[in-house]
Design an enzyme around this catalytic site. Structure first.
Site, PDB file in Angstrom:
ATOM      1  N   CYS A 206     -13.434   4.612  12.877  1.00 12.87           N
ATOM      2  CA  CYS A 206     -14.819   4.951  12.563  1.00 12.87           C
ATOM      3  C   CYS A 206     -14.843   5.852  11.331  1.00 12.87           C
ATOM      4  CB  CYS A 206     -15.460   5.661  13.755  1.00 12.87           C
ATOM      5  SG  CYS A 206     -17.116   6.311  13.397  1.00 12.87           S
ATOM      6  N   ASP A 356       4.877  -6.550  -4.441  1.00 15.96           N
ATOM      7  CA  ASP A 356       5.305  -6.144  -3.104  1.00 15.96           C
ATOM      8  C   ASP A 356       5.127  -7.318  -2.138  1.00 15.96           C
ATOM      9  OD1 ASP A 356       5.760  -4.985  -0.655  1.00 15.96           O
ATOM     10  OD2 ASP A 356       4.118  -3.545  -0.776  1.00 15.96           O
TER      11      ASP A 356
END
Length: 447
Positions: A206, A356
């Protein structure tokens, strides 16, 4: 138009003509040349266009294509950047090749890279922004999801009167206030049922109190009808909603949006979201359901998005993969196909792919071990990493063939024990493979 912008336009259009007539590529080069001469060239080129920008991590290209098809039904020809050249120089090249209509609105629907949005909105003031989603993707370029979201919010803020039409099922899109007005689309196709996202899911905290979000419905990843049990944070009211999900295969889907039935000729739940967003844009501009239906039914596959290529009788479905959430949705889509089938996985780690490659370990390649997969071919610059990932995923070693060239990849496809082949490839691998397929006359053009 200033003398500088006139010169930039002339040079850009001349180089575009030359490249079109004497070479096979160079979609961004004319824009690059024009920008060198006049950094403000977009300001002149985009004048008198109603611009819609599509941005986000996944789904930009297909959402753009579907939106163009939907708007064409109502407004006629629509300018767009179909080659996927979605950074500033590519956008300039798109406008250099444009022909304005003499009558009616001139629409431009532009796919724009998240990191390029702020540069483009320095000169173009769109009427509408469509945010598809934000997922972890190419972290060496974009950083974490919150960094990426800030990039596109800041880009949109430079056109503060433009509406942001965004995916209401994604918590991050409701995490901060924006200067732009917002509208939301999302799914409301199931009864409420208390649940939480998978433990290996980003973006489930949240933004107000940092507690873990709960869900009453989840579509995939962290998308759904979310709420925080500790504060008032919850999914906003949806302006456009999918209320029923009908039959879904690996090549098509049927669904109901705001009481109207629609269908698309491309598979996977993630592509239903793309269709929902294109439908929402259509409704935003007052396009009738009948015309939206016709636009969504358009069956020309987009570059690397479930593109079907015939190689010596083998039906090859080429799909771009670039991050774990998108990969998992592709694997789920493949799981809807009737086996047996072969899998080809091409992994590159160039700048455009993201250097990556750790994301492959968050993807659910284990799903393939539960399907009727006859064999797996691995290739690309990082083929050894992909071979290891497939072994760890439970694919028997004797089913895996590692090859060191795209010619060998195509040879393996020709000899595949199944007639159906799914090819998963990162961005530059898609381009390289398509060029080799074009060299061997299996497709026209490499882009």
């Amino acid at each position: 138009m200033t003398v500088r912008s006139q010169l930039a336009t002339f040079v850009g259009k001349s180089s575009q003509w030359f490249l079109k007539n004497f070479t096979k590529g160079g979609s961004s080069l004319p824009g690059k040349l024009a920008l060198k001469i006049d950094p403000n060239i977009l300001d002149s080129l985009a004048k008198d266009y109603e611009v819609i920008v599509v941005t986000g991590t996944n789904g930009k290209t297909l959402t753009t294509a579907l939106t163009v098809n939907v708007l064409k039904q109502e407004f006629g020809e629509v300018l767009t950047n179909p080659t996927g050249a979605n950074m500033a120089q590519g956008i300039v090249s798109t406008f250099l090749g444009a022909k304005k209509k003499k009558n009616g609105k001139n629409f431009a629907v532009l796919e724009i890279d998240e990191a390029s949005l702020s540069k483009v909105t320095e000169y173009i003031k769109p009427e509408l922004f469509l945010f598809t989603n934000i997922f972890r993707d190419q972290m060496d370029r974009y950083g974490e999801i919150y960094t990426t979201y800030k990039l596109i919010v800041d880009g949109a803020a430079k056109a503060p009167k433009a509406t942001i039409l965004t995916n209401g099922d994604l918590p991050i899109f409701n995490s901060v206030e924006t200067v732009n007005p917002r509208e939301y689309y999302g799914f409301n196709h199931e009864e409420d049922h208390e649940q939480m996202a998978h433990y290996n899911t980003d973006g489930v905290l949240c933004p107000n109190c940092q507690h873990i979000l709960h869900y009453k419905m989840i579509t995939y990843s962290n998308l759904g009808k979310y709420y925080c049990p500790h504060c008032e944070f919850k999914r906003p009211k949806l302006d456009y909603q999918l209320t029923e999900l009908g039959e879904m295969t690996n090549t098509s889907a049927n669904f109901t949006i705001d009481g109207q039935e629609y269908g698309i000729e491309v598979g996977g739940l993630y592509n239903v979201y793309n269709a929902l967003s294109a439908t929402a844009i259509g409704r935003h501009y007052g396009v009738s359901p009948e015309k939206i239906r016709a636009g969504l039914a358009y069956d020309e596959k987009v570059f690397g998005r479930q593109e079907v290529i015939n190689v010596e009788g083998k039906k090859c479905t080429l799909v771009l993969v670039k991050n774990p959430v998108g990969l998992n949705q592709v694997i789920d889509m493949i799981g809807l196909a009737k086996g047996p089938f072969s899998v080809v996985s091409l992994l590159n780690a160039n700048y455009a792919d993201g250097i990556d490659i750790s994301w492959i370990w968050d993807g659910n390649y284990e799903g393939f071990s539960e399907m009727d997969v006859t064999n797996v071919v691995t290739g690309g610059d990082r083929r050894k990493d992909m071979t290891l990932r497939m072994k760890v995923a439970g694919i028997p070693e004797d089913k895996i063939t590692e090859v060191d060239s795209l010619t060998s990849v195509i040879d393996e496809i020709k000899q595949a024990p199944s007639d159906q082949v799914f090819i998963l490839a990162t961005y530059t691998a898609v381009i390289q493979l398509r060029k080799e397929l074009a060299n061997q006359s299996y497709i026209k053009g490499g882009m």
